[in-house]
Design a protein around this motif. Structure first.
Motif, PDB file in Angstrom:
ATOM      1  N   LEU A   6       0.820  -1.214   0.000  1.00  0.00           N
ATOM      2  CA  LEU A   6       0.000   0.000   0.000  1.00  0.00           C
ATOM      3  C   LEU A   6       0.855   1.266   0.000  1.00  0.00           C
ATOM      4  O   LEU A   6       0.540   2.234  -0.697  1.00  0.00           O
ATOM      5  CB  LEU A   6      -0.955  -0.004   1.195  1.00  0.00           C
ATOM      6  CG  LEU A   6      -2.106  -1.009   1.116  1.00  0.00           C
ATOM      7  CD1 LEU A   6      -2.905  -1.006   2.411  1.00  0.00           C
ATOM      8  CD2 LEU A   6      -3.009  -0.728  -0.082  1.00  0.00           C
ATOM      9  N   THR A   7       1.936   1.268   0.768  1.00  0.00           N
ATOM     10  CA  THR A   7       2.793   2.459   0.782  1.00  0.00           C
ATOM     11  C   THR A   7       3.516   2.619  -0.551  1.00  0.00           C
ATOM     12  O   THR A   7       3.702   3.740  -1.020  1.00  0.00           O
ATOM     13  CB  THR A   7       3.819   2.409   1.945  1.00  0.00           C
ATOM     14  OG1 THR A   7       4.543   1.186   1.886  1.00  0.00           O
ATOM     15  CG2 THR A   7       3.125   2.549   3.288  1.00  0.00           C
ATOM     16  N   GLY A 143       3.701  10.722  -1.360  1.00  0.00           N
ATOM     17  CA  GLY A 143       2.669   9.689  -1.373  1.00  0.00           C
ATOM     18  C   GLY A 143       2.987   8.548  -0.435  1.00  0.00           C
ATOM     19  O   GLY A 143       2.121   8.054   0.306  1.00  0.00           O
ATOM     20  N   TYR A 144       4.239   8.095  -0.447  1.00  0.00           N
ATOM     21  CA  TYR A 144       4.671   6.999   0.413  1.00  0.00           C
ATOM     22  C   TYR A 144       4.481   7.362   1.884  1.00  0.00           C
ATOM     23  O   TYR A 144       3.894   6.602   2.657  1.00  0.00           O
ATOM     24  CB  TYR A 144       6.145   6.672   0.132  1.00  0.00           C
ATOM     25  CG  TYR A 144       6.673   5.506   0.918  1.00  0.00           C
ATOM     26  CD1 TYR A 144       6.610   4.219   0.399  1.00  0.00           C
ATOM     27  CD2 TYR A 144       7.240   5.687   2.176  1.00  0.00           C
ATOM     28  CE1 TYR A 144       7.096   3.133   1.119  1.00  0.00           C
ATOM     29  CE2 TYR A 144       7.723   4.607   2.899  1.00  0.00           C
ATOM     30  CZ  TYR A 144       7.652   3.334   2.367  1.00  0.00           C
ATOM     31  OH  TYR A 144       8.129   2.266   3.090  1.00  0.00           O
ATOM     32  N   LEU A 145       4.989   8.540   2.260  1.00  0.00           N
ATOM     33  CA  LEU A 145       4.906   8.943   3.670  1.00  0.00           C
ATOM     34  C   LEU A 145       3.467   9.217   4.105  1.00  0.00           C
ATOM     35  O   LEU A 145       3.101   8.929   5.250  1.00  0.00           O
ATOM     36  CB  LEU A 145       5.791  10.165   3.909  1.00  0.00           C
ATOM     37  CG  LEU A 145       7.298   9.896   3.759  1.00  0.00           C
ATOM     38  CD1 LEU A 145       8.077  11.213   3.859  1.00  0.00           C
ATOM     39  CD2 LEU A 145       7.788   8.886   4.770  1.00  0.00           C
ATOM     40  N   THR A 146       2.647   9.741   3.214  1.00  0.00           N
ATOM     41  CA  THR A 146       1.247   9.991   3.548  1.00  0.00           C
ATOM     42  C   THR A 146       0.514   8.690   3.828  1.00  0.00           C
ATOM     43  O   THR A 146      -0.181   8.555   4.846  1.00  0.00           O
ATOM     44  CB  THR A 146       0.545  10.756   2.408  1.00  0.00           C
ATOM     45  OG1 THR A 146       1.191  12.016   2.237  1.00  0.00           O
ATOM     46  CG2 THR A 146      -0.927  10.974   2.700  1.00  0.00           C
ATOM     47  N   ILE A 147       0.664   7.721   2.918  1.00  0.00           N
ATOM     48  CA  ILE A 147      -0.005   6.426   3.114  1.00  0.00           C
ATOM     49  C   ILE A 147       0.558   5.711   4.342  1.00  0.00           C
ATOM     50  O   ILE A 147      -0.198   5.149   5.145  1.00  0.00           O
ATOM     51  CB  ILE A 147       0.128   5.541   1.854  1.00  0.00           C
ATOM     52  CG1 ILE A 147      -0.592   6.191   0.672  1.00  0.00           C
ATOM     53  CG2 ILE A 147      -0.418   4.131   2.103  1.00  0.00           C
ATOM     54  CD1 ILE A 147      -2.079   6.392   0.862  1.00  0.00           C
ATOM     55  N   GLY A 149       1.852   7.044   7.002  1.00  0.00           N
ATOM     56  CA  GLY A 149       1.334   7.720   8.188  1.00  0.00           C
ATOM     57  C   GLY A 149      -0.119   7.389   8.456  1.00  0.00           C
ATOM     58  O   GLY A 149      -0.515   7.135   9.603  1.00  0.00           O
ATOM     59  N   LEU A 150      -0.925   7.370   7.407  1.00  0.00           N
ATOM     60  CA  LEU A 150      -2.347   7.032   7.580  1.00  0.00           C
ATOM     61  C   LEU A 150      -2.526   5.591   8.056  1.00  0.00           C
ATOM     62  O   LEU A 150      -3.346   5.322   8.943  1.00  0.00           O
ATOM     63  CB  LEU A 150      -3.104   7.244   6.261  1.00  0.00           C
ATOM     64  CG  LEU A 150      -3.368   8.684   5.861  1.00  0.00           C
ATOM     65  CD1 LEU A 150      -3.969   8.745   4.455  1.00  0.00           C
ATOM     66  CD2 LEU A 150      -4.297   9.351   6.861  1.00  0.00           C
TER      67      LEU A 150
END
Length: 172
Positions: A6-7, A143-147, A149-150
C-alpha cells in the motif's frame, strides 16, 4: 506485507501526479502569455479611447457612471486591469525561472480560470526531464509517507501490548 504494498502504491501514485507538474506549468505559462497579451489589447484600446477624450485611465474610469450598464462596465474594466497586472507578474516570474525553480512556484499557477482551461487540454506524459524526475521523486516520497502515516494511524488502536523488563512496550 500489505503495508509495504500500500505504501509503494501510494508512493507511485504521488510520483505519477507530481511528475506532471513541470509539463503542466509549461503549458500554463503558454496560455498565460496568450491571456496577458489579450488583456493587454483590451486595456490598450481603453487607454486609447481615454486619450482621445483627453483623459487618463483613472479619469476615464471615474467618468464611467450614470447608468447601471456604465457602472458594470467600469467594474469590469477595473477587474480586467487588476487581472492583467496579476497575470503579468506571474508570467514574468514563471518565464524568468528555470524549470527547477518552477517546482517551487505552485502559487504562480493560481488563476483558476486559466488553470482549468489548461487542465481541460492537458494530457499526462512520461516525464523525461530532470525537473520531471525530481518532481516525481518528491511526489513518491510524499505519497509513500502519507499512506504510511495514515496506515500507522489507523493501526494504532489495534497494536498488541506486551510486557518487557517489567514495563509495558508497544509493538507494531
Amino acid at each position: 506485507m500489505i503495508f509495504r504494498v500500500l505504501t509503494l502504491v501510494g508512493g507511485l501514485f504521488g510520483a505519477a501526479c507530481a511528475s506532471q507538474f513541470p509539463e503542466f506549468t509549461q503549458q500554463y505559462t503558454q496560455r498565460l502569455g496568450g491571456q496577458v497579451e489579450a488583456l493587454g489589447v483590451v486595456i490598450a484600446d481603453f487607454d486609447h479611447s481615454a486619450q482621445r477624450a483627453d483623459m487618463t485611465r483613472d479619469e476615464a474610469l471615474a467618468s464611467m457612471g450614470g447608468s447601471v450598464f456604465m457602472e458594470n462596465r467600469r467594474r469590469d474594466m477595473r477587474r480586467t486591469i487588476e487581472r492583467h497586472a496579476a497575470l503579468s507578474e506571474d508570467q514574468i516570474a514563471l518565464r524568468t525561472a528555470t524549470p527547477l525553480q518552477r517546482l517551487t512556484m505552485p502559487h504562480r499557477v493560481a488563476d483558476t480560470q486559466l488553470a482549468r482551461a489548461t487542465w481541460d487540454d492537458f494530457v499526462p506524459a512520461l516525464p523525461l526531464s530532470i525537473e520531471g524526475l525530481i518532481a516525481g521523486f518528491v511526489g513518491f516520497l510524499g505519497g509513500y509517507l502519507t499512506i504510511a502515516g495514515l496506515l500507522r494511524l489507523l493501526a494504532w488502536p489495534f497494536r498488541k501490548r506486551r510486557k518487557k523488563n517489567g514495563g509495558l512496550t508497544f509493538t507494531s
